[in-house]
Design a protein around this motif. Structure first.
Motif, PDB file in Angstrom:
ATOM      1  N   MET A  65      13.201 -20.877  -5.929  1.00 36.23           N
ATOM      2  CA  MET A  65      13.623 -20.184  -7.198  1.00 36.23           C
ATOM      3  C   MET A  65      13.068 -20.754  -8.521  1.00 36.23           C
ATOM      4  O   MET A  65      12.589 -19.782  -9.283  1.00 36.23           O
ATOM      5  N   TYR A  70      13.505 -17.862 -11.303  1.00 38.01           N
ATOM      6  CA  TYR A  70      14.932 -17.253 -11.227  1.00 38.01           C
ATOM      7  C   TYR A  70      15.657 -18.456 -11.881  1.00 38.01           C
ATOM      8  O   TYR A  70      15.309 -19.544 -11.897  1.00 38.01           O
ATOM      9  N   SER A  71      16.836 -18.164 -12.328  1.00 30.92           N
ATOM     10  CA  SER A  71      17.880 -19.413 -12.873  1.00 30.92           C
ATOM     11  C   SER A  71      18.945 -19.229 -12.106  1.00 30.92           C
ATOM     12  O   SER A  71      19.264 -18.363 -11.226  1.00 30.92           O
ATOM     13  N   SER A  76      22.912 -15.819  -7.779  1.00 27.78           N
ATOM     14  CA  SER A  76      22.155 -16.738  -7.425  1.00 27.78           C
ATOM     15  C   SER A  76      23.055 -17.836  -6.703  1.00 27.78           C
ATOM     16  O   SER A  76      22.849 -18.265  -5.376  1.00 27.78           O
ATOM     17  N   THR A 150      17.960 -10.855  -7.243  1.00 26.31           N
ATOM     18  CA  THR A 150      17.969 -12.593  -7.107  1.00 26.31           C
ATOM     19  C   THR A 150      18.878 -12.698  -5.935  1.00 26.31           C
ATOM     20  O   THR A 150      18.450 -13.685  -5.363  1.00 26.31           O
ATOM     21  N   THR A 154      17.037 -15.041  -3.120  1.00 25.47           N
ATOM     22  CA  THR A 154      17.784 -16.267  -2.918  1.00 25.47           C
ATOM     23  C   THR A 154      18.463 -16.473  -1.748  1.00 25.47           C
ATOM     24  O   THR A 154      18.104 -17.551  -0.995  1.00 25.47           O
TER      25      THR A 154
END
Length: 186
Positions: A65, A70-71, A76, A150, A154
């Motif tokens: 991630m 990605y955060s 997520s 996302t 994930t």
């Protein structure tokens, strides 16, 4: 200097509370999965093997991630929470097959080699079929599609990492931690 700024609505509190709730749910799911594994296996050493695969799969997912930029947001974290139940399956399948070989009387190291070799194709096919379920979500269009991209990436990465961990770490831990089968004395 002549402007006064006042906060009318602070959404950061609700977002933080929401993320904290999801993190708690993630931890609770992890604990419940480990507890259920222990209740069925009734062996602490055997329980620790899939229990270690869970955090390693999550750490690997966090690494991917991060590489993808990605955060940790609610989607997520929801994907990681759902992945908890999915990522442990591969490790349990590998563990069960190795234990079956040990119960047949094979030495522990040889049972780990034979058991993992025997189940490799099954684990790969399980992993790929689970990832395939989330591929349509990846290609959703519009704003909803971008939001759930996302989620799909994930959970797909978590499943792929767990397949790798179960084919590498699980047999190694089985060869080191499991004891040879002792026949029942009558």
């Amino acid at each position: 200097a002549s402007i006064d700024i006042a906060t009318l609505n602070d959404r950061s509190r609700t977002v933080r509370e929401s993320v904290n709730d999801v993190k708690f749910t993630l931890f609770l799911a992890l604990c419940l999965v480990v507890m259920v594994i222990f209740l069925f296996l009734r062996n602490l050493r055997a329980t620790m093997i899939p229990a270690l695969s869970l955090p390693l799969s999550l750490v690997g997912t966090f690494a991917v991630m991060h590489l993808l930029g990605y955060s940790l947001d609610n989607l997520s974290l929801m994907a990681l929470t759902l992945a908890i139940g999915l990522v442990v399956d591969d490790a349990i399948v590998v563990l069960e097959n190795i234990v079956r070989h040990i119960e047949r009387g094979e030495p522990v190291v040889q049972a780990a080699i034979n058991g993992s070799r025997e189940i490799t194709f099954t684990v790969i096919s399980m992993t790929l079929s689970l990832v395939a379920v989330f591929i349509p979500v990846l290609f959703l269009g519009g704003l909803i599609g971008r939001l759930f991209q996302t989620f799909a990436v994930t959970i797909g990465v978590a499943i792929l990492v767990s397949g790798f961990v179960s084919l590498t770490l699980t047999p190694m831990l089985c060869s080191r931690w499991l004891k040879p089968h002792q026949p029942d004395e009558k």
